[in-house]
Design an enzyme around this catalytic site. Sequence first.
Site, PDB file in Angstrom:
ATOM      1  N   HIS A 330       0.812  -1.219   0.000  1.00 46.06           N
ATOM      2  CA  HIS A 330       0.000   0.000   0.000  1.00 46.06           C
ATOM      3  C   HIS A 330       0.844   1.267   0.000  1.00 46.06           C
ATOM      4  CE1 HIS A 330      -3.393  -2.634   0.936  1.00 46.06           C
ATOM      5  NE2 HIS A 330      -4.164  -1.633   0.581  1.00 46.06           N
ATOM      6  N   GLY A 331       1.991   1.218   0.585  1.00 50.69           N
ATOM      7  CA  GLY A 331       2.797   2.434   0.616  1.00 50.69           C
ATOM      8  C   GLY A 331       4.198   2.186   1.093  1.00 50.69           C
TER       9      GLY A 331
END
Lengths: 497, 457
Positions: A330-331
């Site tokens: 996600h990041g």
Amino acid sequence: MVFNSLGYLVFLPIVVAIYYLLPIRMRYIWLLVSSYYFYMCWSVKYAFLILFSTLVTYISALIIEKVQNFTSCYQRFPFAKISLVCGILLNLGVLIVYKYLNFMSETATKLSHILGANYDFPIYSLILPIGISFYTFQALGYLIDVYRGDIRAERNFFKYALFVSFFPQLVAGPIERSKNLMDQLTCSNQFDFCDASDGFLLMLWGYFMKVVIADRIAIFVDSVYGDIATYGGWFIICATVLFAFQIYCDFNGYSCIAIGTAKILGIRLMDNFNSPYLSCSISEFWDRWHISLSSWFRDYLYIPLGGNRKGRLREYVNKLIVFFVSGLWHGATWAFVMWGGIHGFFLVLGDILRPIKKRITCLLHLNTDSEGNRIIRTVFTFILTDFAWLFFRSQNTSTVKSCIQSIVSTHNIHILFDDSLFNIGLDRKNFTLMICSVFFLLIVDICKNKGICLRRYVLKQDYLVKGLVISISIAFILIFGIWGPGFEEKNFIYFQF
Amino acid sequence: MKKKISFISSSKYVIRTISIVVTIIFTVSILSFLTRLLERKESVIKNHDFFEEDQDLDILFLGTSHVINGIYPLELWNEYGYTSYNLGNHSTPIATSYWILLNALDYTNPKLVVLDCLGWQDNNKLPEEFAYAHKAFDCFPLSMNKVRAIKDLTEDQDISLSGELLWDFTSYHNRWNQLTADDFNIPYNYQRGAEWRVDVAVPVEYEIIPRNQLYEEETTGKLYVEKIIEECQKRDIDVLLTWLPYPPFRPSAQEAAHSMEQLAKEYGINSIDFFDMNVVNYDTDMYDESSHLNPSGALKVTNYIGEYIKKNYEIADHRTEDGYESWSADTNRYFEFKRDNIIYETDPVIYLMLINDDDFDVTITWNDYDCLDNPRYSSLFNNLGLNTKKTRNSKSAYISGKYLDRSATYLSNAAEEFDANYDLSVLVTDVKTGEQFDNIWFYYADGETPTITHIYK
């Protein structure tokens, strides 16, 4: 080009019209051209990355299948595996370079300072190509399916290229499986009015979630998280609760528009969300949230790691690994890793405590099937997921720390009862509209959970009522949506992944 | 059987087509209604009556807010029987005025276009404040000229601006939480596009420059003045160029006004440069220090233009003709408006400015003349047409005068007519009806704020 832009509203009807006018054998070529055009509206040069990923996995899959057809067992496995590994590494390599290189540099720099070496690793100015995580995983899923023998390698390069780049789900999913999508791309889809109507209504629902709810909540949430020093304590709590709905509506909104668009084209994509905030446990939450990604991780990471077949401890370790990786997907910051880790921890803890919960339930004669019990478990699950969302929204560990400190030390619950909440980007009317919209969303989700699909109910009405409902919905979205001068077209949150 | 299936499938096809058409009709209807409801009403309020005219208008006025505040069409109707519309728009470059004219000519065919050339030096096509572009064009229905206007005016701008002007719903959709009663019962401006700005400002200093100084630069403003002239001449419409008065503290404005006159001569048309004339008195006739006229100044300019048109153009007096009932009715309403402004005014300076109007007779009875020491009040009384001179012993003053048809003022030392604490009494009479509709007592003392007290009959 984003879904909530005028460009897309012009692009889509043209694509659909030409699609159905073309002979069936030409349609997938047209979709391929449209998909690359869609992506190149954002960046021409990064379209070459999609092409690279497509070429690598296409060739790797062909090699794997060719080698697997060899009669000699000795000759078969090493080459197939090597091809698979090369394909995976090359694709992941691109993803790692663009997404994680600077993260690794920053982490290494911090470590070196902690260890006393004081070396600063270089930081590169790299733009993260939108959708790279999605199409990379989609292509890798196909490659692994070919290796496992679940599907045959696709020989038609253009058909395979369309599978990787199919525009409705290119930049933010759902991450499709080759078994579901590949053949649909070239089968003879006649225009189906019912599917098109359903797809259109689904798109409207997606726009409502994105433009009316998510973008409105974003004004409040961004204001609070942008100035935590001023908006501490219960402001952060309110913002984090609302962020749960922002990200849900943003992401599910995109998915609905993507699935609706595909449906108009006669292609069925998988559902990506199933009323996740009505889950009664974290485990159930991940069965309902971003279904395409969680199932991908289950099938291509968790199960290869051994799943639950290697003992309890290994099962927990595997789950934690999957969720840490999910967080990282996600990041590229430690806050996202922690977010993933928290979910993994909750999941494992839930598993560990399950027998204890069962015993307590029995002892206290609690009825877990009662509505009240479900509601309590749902609320508790929401609180747990929302706590994790704090990490997700903060996006870096120092903000997480500041937020938690502020929540603990600032006692300002009065803001829920005076007008304080109406002075943070949204006036009273907008705030009220936002809350009402979220309630409406929950009602629709509750109906869906009980098997009532409001969309189908509308489609069953006569054309006068249908027409009225659709036109009022369009007007509602246009009036109350966050768009136009003074509002920039807000990108979908998951684009950055 | 085949026929039955074919019939069923073709009626299904028909129903689906009807379903789509009905949905589109519903959507377009709802959005059209909402576009009208949600849009800001400034443009419609100002220009609604323009579209209601059955007959062609005689005169169209174009320009900036100087025109909006400086020319009153209902005064022209009242004095000369001319029908006109004030299509001025705030901060509007001449390019925008050009397109306002072209859109307006779809609805009327005037005999004369009066263009104020403020903006001659400007190279912009759109107003700096985009809201004024909305005010200019929102009232005009979609048409080829509107599309051309938007295309020309936004050609160097972001495409979203043209979308905004073409369908203003994109700008106004989020006004849902700002709707008021005025959005439902729209208070249309019956004054034919004119707007009053009421105040009396102290003007800035300026110097008049020689007439041979011209503005040499070729600008977009000048280009569009030429386009307006050529378009009007193509349609056989007379053009009058003006430069409405304000303190010309920037020499470039005077240079541009001189160039305007030169251009007018080249095209064989008339022009009025108000800078060099003493039509207005900047000490009493300005709303702000350097820009807009107040009602006293606007009346003078309107009357001057009215006389000029009467002398130089052949435009009929419609006051006795059928079909102009709304003009007479609105003029009566306008008179009520002027009277109400006077009756409810509490600032002495503004009051004295407002009563400077041919439609009102003013009778001033003096008790004390201290206020004449104040140059502001002195100039206001001069503005009323009075020559004021205080004698050395300051107990009396020479005050006399006549302004057009107004009755002479009376000298009086009689304190019994009004409270002796007050310096003077002003009686205002409606010339048309003879009604004495307002009477004030004016109090003035050094070091204190002057006041007026309304004594109504």
